[in-house]
Design an enzyme around this catalytic site. Structure first.
Site, mmCIF file in Angstrom:
data_model
loop_
_atom_site.group_PDB
_atom_site.id
_atom_site.type_symbol
_atom_site.label_atom_id
_atom_site.label_comp_id
_atom_site.label_asym_id
_atom_site.label_seq_id
_atom_site.Cartn_x
_atom_site.Cartn_y
_atom_site.Cartn_z
ATOM 1 N N PRO A 1 -0.986 -15.437 -7.800
ATOM 2 C CA PRO A 1 -1.565 -15.953 -6.554
ATOM 3 C C PRO A 1 -2.299 -14.831 -5.838
ATOM 4 O O PRO A 1 -1.753 -13.744 -5.654
ATOM 5 C CB PRO A 1 -0.333 -16.417 -5.761
ATOM 6 C CG PRO A 1 0.796 -15.587 -6.301
ATOM 7 C CD PRO A 1 0.482 -15.340 -7.742
ATOM 8 N N MET A 2 -3.546 -15.074 -5.449
ATOM 9 C CA MET A 2 -4.347 -14.048 -4.771
ATOM 10 C C MET A 2 -5.073 -14.690 -3.598
ATOM 11 O O MET A 2 -5.858 -15.625 -3.782
ATOM 12 C CB MET A 2 -5.345 -13.414 -5.754
ATOM 13 C CG MET A 2 -4.687 -12.573 -6.836
ATOM 14 S SD MET A 2 -5.858 -11.905 -8.067
ATOM 15 C CE MET A 2 -6.057 -13.335 -9.150
ATOM 16 N N LYS B 1 8.640 -14.496 -5.799
ATOM 17 C CA LYS B 1 7.794 -13.373 -6.206
ATOM 18 C C LYS B 1 8.048 -12.226 -5.244
ATOM 19 O O LYS B 1 7.930 -12.391 -4.026
ATOM 20 C CB LYS B 1 6.319 -13.753 -6.201
ATOM 21 C CG LYS B 1 5.420 -12.672 -6.814
ATOM 22 C CD LYS B 1 3.969 -13.151 -6.928
ATOM 23 C CE LYS B 1 3.127 -12.172 -7.750
ATOM 24 N NZ LYS B 1 2.974 -10.858 -7.102
ATOM 25 N N ASN C 1 4.803 -8.348 -13.503
ATOM 26 C CA ASN C 1 3.514 -8.388 -12.820
ATOM 27 C C ASN C 1 3.158 -6.970 -12.384
ATOM 28 O O ASN C 1 4.027 -6.165 -12.108
ATOM 29 C CB ASN C 1 3.607 -9.335 -11.614
ATOM 30 C CG ASN C 1 2.346 -9.362 -10.767
ATOM 31 O OD1 ASN C 1 2.410 -9.277 -9.553
ATOM 32 N ND2 ASN C 1 1.192 -9.484 -11.386
ATOM 33 N N GLY D 1 -3.102 -10.405 -12.760
ATOM 34 C CA GLY D 1 -3.729 -10.564 -11.459
ATOM 35 C C GLY D 1 -5.227 -10.369 -11.492
ATOM 36 O O GLY D 1 -5.978 -11.210 -11.977
ATOM 37 N N ARG D 2 -5.690 -9.213 -10.999
ATOM 38 C CA ARG D 2 -7.124 -8.982 -10.814
ATOM 39 C C ARG D 2 -7.923 -9.116 -12.111
ATOM 40 O O ARG D 2 -9.076 -9.544 -12.088
ATOM 41 C CB ARG D 2 -7.350 -7.592 -10.213
ATOM 42 C CG ARG D 2 -6.658 -7.403 -8.873
ATOM 43 C CD ARG D 2 -7.317 -8.188 -7.762
ATOM 44 N NE ARG D 2 -6.324 -8.580 -6.753
ATOM 45 C CZ ARG D 2 -6.623 -9.123 -5.584
ATOM 46 N NH1 ARG D 2 -7.872 -9.347 -5.258
ATOM 47 N NH2 ARG D 2 -5.675 -9.469 -4.739
ATOM 48 N N GLN E 1 2.426 -21.556 -4.042
ATOM 49 C CA GLN E 1 3.145 -20.446 -3.418
ATOM 50 C C GLN E 1 3.190 -20.640 -1.900
ATOM 51 O O GLN E 1 2.157 -20.815 -1.257
ATOM 52 C CB GLN E 1 2.516 -19.092 -3.719
ATOM 53 C CG GLN E 1 3.423 -17.957 -3.190
ATOM 54 C CD GLN E 1 2.857 -16.576 -3.389
ATOM 55 O OE1 GLN E 1 1.855 -16.226 -2.771
ATOM 56 N NE2 GLN E 1 3.516 -15.782 -4.230
ATOM 57 N N GLY F 1 -0.439 -4.235 -12.935
ATOM 58 C CA GLY F 1 -1.038 -3.322 -13.893
ATOM 59 C C GLY F 1 -1.290 -3.888 -15.269
ATOM 60 O O GLY F 1 -1.586 -3.141 -16.200
ATOM 61 N N CYS G 1 4.015 -9.980 -0.506
ATOM 62 C CA CYS G 1 2.723 -9.646 0.095
ATOM 63 C C CYS G 1 2.880 -8.537 1.131
ATOM 64 O O CYS G 1 3.654 -8.679 2.085
ATOM 65 C CB CYS G 1 2.096 -10.873 0.741
ATOM 66 S SG CYS G 1 0.464 -10.525 1.441
#
Length: 369
Positions: A10-11, A135, A208, A231-232, A65, A210, A95
């Site tokens: 989730p971003m 998370k 999660n 993620g990214r 989320q 890296g 977060c």
């Protein structure tokens, strides 16, 4: 309990329904997560829920989320969201944004209050028909020992129905650094994650932080990870990262889909939702996920400039595509993602160099049960 082998993190301001629609055109198997939605937003917008919670059936499996620190609002928000049929509800305890962990006192700050997190997870589970998960980070500021992480996991899992934890393997620093710096400055400590697998064998853990490509996904799975969250890399290099998931991880036949086919399908979707809620979403909003589709491909730089110019006046995604894609070579548009990269990088050994098989012992730390 079903734990996603591969999922997309989730971003905030990134993994909206538009991105998830694009991602699902590329991978059929990776689990997708919504942006974090504050429980208060859902409760206060209960007459306008589709704008925040609606998604297309093609997005499954998809996880909602939630964020928050008020049990009553978390209960109400979960009950309202339950009607939308998400596959799992995840609670944000990771977060580090000042807007979330600061004034709101939720997000990663909740790791300092495992009793509340357990209560929140019990409330969420009681108002939902689907599994729940947490998370989190591996610690907060100076509360970053393995013992303290174990204490958090033990209290939440023993006092609530939570059996799945997604572990961002960095601690969070709440000293005013940005969320971007919190993804870069605190060192990755994958040894904490792998020790949790050993010390909590009845729980499920997703790693999660890296993980930058399909080789690293497979390396983590080979090392014993129950699931891997990307993620990214899944956003900034969507085609090459997600395009290999189904075949290289799930064993599905290699996809023959091309970028041109993905764009044609996405354009139809995008134009069907432009300005669905008054002036939102705009063409720019629905085009945003496309901007990483040609990462490292010939013509990408020129296309980005062409796209910026087109967005100034295009009223439809179809016209945007017609105007901007002329600079992308046909062989890029019509090629498939191809075979997965060869070789397997041992991600954990590369980044921490401290995990002899099966799992290293965390030195000078008493293990909690």
């Amino acid at each position: 309990m079903v734990v996603a082998v591969v999922s997309v993190a989730p971003m905030m301001e990134w993994t909206d329904t538009h991105y998830r629609t694009l991602a699902r055109l590329i991978t059929k198997h990776a689990w997708l997560y919504t942006e974090m939605l504050a429980a208060e937003t859902i409760v206060y917008q209960k007459d306008n829920l589709d704008r925040f919670l609606a998604y297309s059936p093609e997005e499954h499996p998809v996880v909602l989320q939630l964020g928050g620190n008020n049990l009553e609002n978390l209960a109400k928000a979960t009950e309202l969201a339950n009607a939308y049929g998400y596959d799992e509800i995840n609670f944000n305890c990771g977060c580090p944004s000042p807007k979330v962990a600061g004034h709101g006192c939720f997000g990663v700050r909740l790791m300092l209050d495992p009793k509340f997190v357990a209560e929140a997870m019990s409330v969420i589970a009681a108002n939902s028909d689907v599994p729940v998960s947490v998370k989190c980070r591996i610690g907060v500021d100076n509360h970053d020992s393995y013992n303290e992480l174990c204490d958090f996991i033990y209290k939440v899992s023993s006092q609530s129905p939570t059996r799945h934890f997604i572990i961002h393997s960095r601690k969070a620093l709440l000293n005013g650094i940005s969320p971007a710096d919190n993804r870069r400055i605190p060192p990755l400590k994958y040894e904490y994650y792998y020790a949790l697998l050993r010390d909590f064998p009845d729980l499920r853990f997703t790693i999660n932080g890296g993980i930058n490509g399909i080789n690293e996904v497979n390396a983590a799975l080979k090392a014993g990870a129950h699931g891997v969250m990307v993620g990214r890399a899944a956003y900034n290099n969507t085609w090459n990262t997600l395009g290999h998931v189904d075949s290289a991880v799930y064993g599905a036949p290699q996809s023959n889909v091309t970028r041109r086919q993905v764009l044609e399908k996405y354009q139809v979707y995008a134009d069907s939702v432009v300005r669905k809620y008054g002036d939102r979403p705009s063409v720019r909003e629905v085009v945003k996920p496309l901007l990483s589709l040609f990462h490292s491909a010939p013509g990408n730089g020129l296309w980005k400039r062409k796209a910026d110019a087109a967005l100034l006046h295009c009223k439809t995604v179809k016209s945007f595509c017609e105007e901007s894609l002329v600079v992308i070579p046909d062989f890029v548009l019509d090629s498939t993602v191809g075979a997965a990269p060869s070789g397997c990088v041992d991600t954990f050994a590369k980044l921490s160099n401290s995990l002899p098989p099966p799992y290293a012992t965390i030195q000078d730390e008493a293990l909690c049960a």
